[in-house]
Every structure is written in structure tokens, then in C-alpha cells.
Design a protein around this motif. Structure first.
Motif, PDB file in Angstrom:
ATOM      1  N   THR A  42       0.848  -1.179   0.000  1.00  0.00           N
ATOM      2  CA  THR A  42       0.000   0.000   0.000  1.00  0.00           C
ATOM      3  C   THR A  42       0.894   1.242   0.000  1.00  0.00           C
ATOM      4  O   THR A  42       2.074   1.179   0.355  1.00  0.00           O
ATOM      5  CB  THR A  42      -0.925   0.022   1.234  1.00  0.00           C
ATOM      6  N   GLU A 100       0.161  -5.449  18.596  1.00  0.00           N
ATOM      7  CA  GLU A 100      -0.563  -6.072  17.482  1.00  0.00           C
ATOM      8  C   GLU A 100      -0.807  -5.049  16.380  1.00  0.00           C
ATOM      9  O   GLU A 100      -0.998  -3.858  16.645  1.00  0.00           O
ATOM     10  CB  GLU A 100      -1.895  -6.643  17.970  1.00  0.00           C
ATOM     11  N   LYS A 101      -0.801  -5.537  15.154  1.00  0.00           N
ATOM     12  CA  LYS A 101      -1.100  -4.747  13.953  1.00  0.00           C
ATOM     13  C   LYS A 101      -0.184  -3.533  13.809  1.00  0.00           C
ATOM     14  O   LYS A 101      -0.619  -2.452  13.439  1.00  0.00           O
ATOM     15  CB  LYS A 101      -2.574  -4.343  13.948  1.00  0.00           C
ATOM     16  N   ASP A 104       2.379  -3.200   8.089  1.00  0.00           N
ATOM     17  CA  ASP A 104       1.619  -3.605   6.908  1.00  0.00           C
ATOM     18  C   ASP A 104       2.335  -4.708   6.135  1.00  0.00           C
ATOM     19  O   ASP A 104       1.709  -5.457   5.396  1.00  0.00           O
ATOM     20  CB  ASP A 104       1.424  -2.401   5.972  1.00  0.00           C
ATOM     21  N   LYS A 128       2.143 -12.999  12.433  1.00  0.00           N
ATOM     22  CA  LYS A 128       0.730 -12.785  12.107  1.00  0.00           C
ATOM     23  C   LYS A 128       0.113 -11.725  13.023  1.00  0.00           C
ATOM     24  O   LYS A 128      -0.622 -10.847  12.571  1.00  0.00           O
ATOM     25  CB  LYS A 128      -0.039 -14.110  12.211  1.00  0.00           C
ATOM     26  N   ASP A 132      -0.997  -5.839  10.210  1.00  0.00           N
ATOM     27  CA  ASP A 132      -2.292  -5.178  10.155  1.00  0.00           C
ATOM     28  C   ASP A 132      -3.172  -5.897   9.127  1.00  0.00           C
ATOM     29  O   ASP A 132      -2.731  -6.818   8.446  1.00  0.00           O
ATOM     30  CB  ASP A 132      -2.102  -3.695   9.779  1.00  0.00           C
ATOM     31  N   ASN A 133      -4.409  -5.446   8.975  1.00  0.00           N
ATOM     32  CA  ASN A 133      -5.327  -6.037   7.997  1.00  0.00           C
ATOM     33  C   ASN A 133      -4.805  -5.832   6.578  1.00  0.00           C
ATOM     34  O   ASN A 133      -4.097  -4.871   6.297  1.00  0.00           O
ATOM     35  CB  ASN A 133      -6.719  -5.418   8.143  1.00  0.00           C
ATOM     36  N   LYS A 134      -5.187  -6.741   5.678  1.00  0.00           N
ATOM     37  CA  LYS A 134      -4.753  -6.700   4.273  1.00  0.00           C
ATOM     38  C   LYS A 134      -3.237  -6.535   4.198  1.00  0.00           C
ATOM     39  O   LYS A 134      -2.716  -5.554   3.688  1.00  0.00           O
ATOM     40  CB  LYS A 134      -5.469  -5.597   3.496  1.00  0.00           C
ATOM     41  N   VAL A 135      -2.570  -7.503   4.723  1.00  0.00           N
ATOM     42  CA  VAL A 135      -1.139  -7.397   4.945  1.00  0.00           C
ATOM     43  C   VAL A 135      -0.363  -8.352   4.056  1.00  0.00           C
ATOM     44  O   VAL A 135      -0.921  -9.254   3.455  1.00  0.00           O
ATOM     45  CB  VAL A 135      -0.812  -7.700   6.412  1.00  0.00           C
ATOM     46  N   ASP A 175      -2.205 -19.609   8.884  1.00  0.00           N
ATOM     47  CA  ASP A 175      -2.297 -18.169   9.108  1.00  0.00           C
ATOM     48  C   ASP A 175      -2.064 -17.302   7.873  1.00  0.00           C
ATOM     49  O   ASP A 175      -2.288 -16.095   7.925  1.00  0.00           O
ATOM     50  CB  ASP A 175      -1.284 -17.751  10.187  1.00  0.00           C
TER      51      ASP A 175
END
Length: 187
Positions: A42, A100-101, A104, A128, A132-135, A175
Motif C-alpha cells: 500500500t 498487534e497490527k 503492513d 501474524k 495489520d489487515n490486508k497485509v 495463518d
């Protein structure tokens, strides 16, 4: 001396050798993969270069506008990163300690092969958790069946866990989803 200390000692003893070797590797052998990888990032991706070594690939990411943090357990490798103007943190990647998260992208290029296979599942779970999301998680290993301390040509030993493709896919499947597979042939 344990496998971690033996491995770190080699990297701390020969930082210029590895800086030159990995620079050549990044700039000539895997440059196509690096360029293809950043197309998946991203725009403002925060990257953790896990086991960054001297930071050759992290520098590529930084030059392409990404925020990157070099994580390594070798003081001398981190000094090479700092000489390149890269942010660093000294940490054992078997004991990753970030909220956590936090990232990216986790880039683990020929680093996780320095831990025993019996420890890989726990490390993958930690990776994992910090993504973050969409990683994206990039992992590079050496192919084979052994795991042991291997003698380094200039002196000392480094730990290597060698994997077969189906073996690492089995470890990742819980995962992670494998979306791309590159096989680097070195002449």
C-alpha cells in the motif's frame, strides 16, 4: 555457545563481507522480485525488515518511499543499517515484541532459516499478530532437508533450517495464503 550466539558471532565478525554480498544479491539477483513486491505494498506501508542484516533490501524500500524498520540481533549488521540512514531495533526475532497490527508488511528474507524448525510455528504466530489487515508477509528460505550449524567459509558457524516447498506451505497454511512463489536460481 548456542545456535543464536554462533550465528550472531559470524555476522558480527564479518559485517563488510555480508554487506557486499547482500548488496550484490539485492541489486543483481533479486531486483526483479523486489520491484514486483513493492507493487503489492500500500502507498504508506510500514515495513518490518525481520532479520535485516546490513539493510540492503530495507534501503531499496526506503528509496522507493516506504517507512521501514530494520530488526536484527547483530550489532554490526545494525550499524551497517544505520550507516545507510535506516531506522533500527535490536531484537531476537524469536521473541518479537511489538503491539498487534504494527506493520503492513513483514519482510523476512533469508532470516527465519536461522531458527530451528521446532520454533518456527511460534514465530509465524507472532508475525501474524503484528501484521495489520490486508497485509503482506514475504518469506525466503533455502531449499533442503537439514537443520544444523553449518561452517562458514571465513570462520565460525551459522544455523540453517532448510525446507522443502511443500513443508513451508504446510506451516504457512493456517495463518497465511501463499499468493506468489519465486524460486531464485543462483549459478
Amino acid at each position: 555457545m548456542g545456535y543464536q550466539e554462533e550465528t550472531r558471532k559470524v555476522y558480527d565478525t564479518f559485517p563488510d563481507y555480508f554487506n557486499k554480498k547482500f548488496s550484490n544479491y539485492s541489486n543483481k539477483v533479486i531486483v526483479e522480485e523486489l520491484n514486483e513486491a513493492i507493487k503489492l505494498f500500500t502507498k504508506n506501508a510500514k515495513i518490518l525488515d525481520l532479520g535485516s542484516g546490513p539493510g540492503n533490501q530495507a534501503l531499496f524500500f526506503k528509496k522507493n518511499g516506504f517507512e521501514v524498520l530494520c530488526l536484527d540481533n547483530s550489532d554490526e549488521m545494525l550499524k551497517k543499517c544505520e550507516e545507510k540512514g535506516l531506522r533500527t531495533i535490536k531484537m531476537d526475532f524469536e521473541k518479537i515484541d511489538f503491539p498487534e497490527k504494527s506493520f503492513d508488511v513483514v519482510w523476512a528474507y533469508t532470516s527465519l532459516l536461522h531458527i530451528p524448525k521446532s520454533n518456527i510455528i511460534d514465530v509465524l504466530k507472532k508475525i501474524k499478530a503484528i501484521l495489520d489487515n490486508k497485509v503482506l508477509f514475504f518469506i525466503s528460505l533455502k531449499e533442503g532437508n537439514k537443520e544444523a550449524l553449518f561452517y562458514f567459509e571465513n570462520g565460525g558457524k551459522r544455523w540453517f533450517s532448510l525446507y522443502q516447498d511443500n513443508e513451508i506451505r504446510e506451516l504457512l497454511k493456517e495463518d497465511f495464503e501463499v499468493v506468489k512463489n519465486w524460486r531464485v536460481q543462483i549459478a
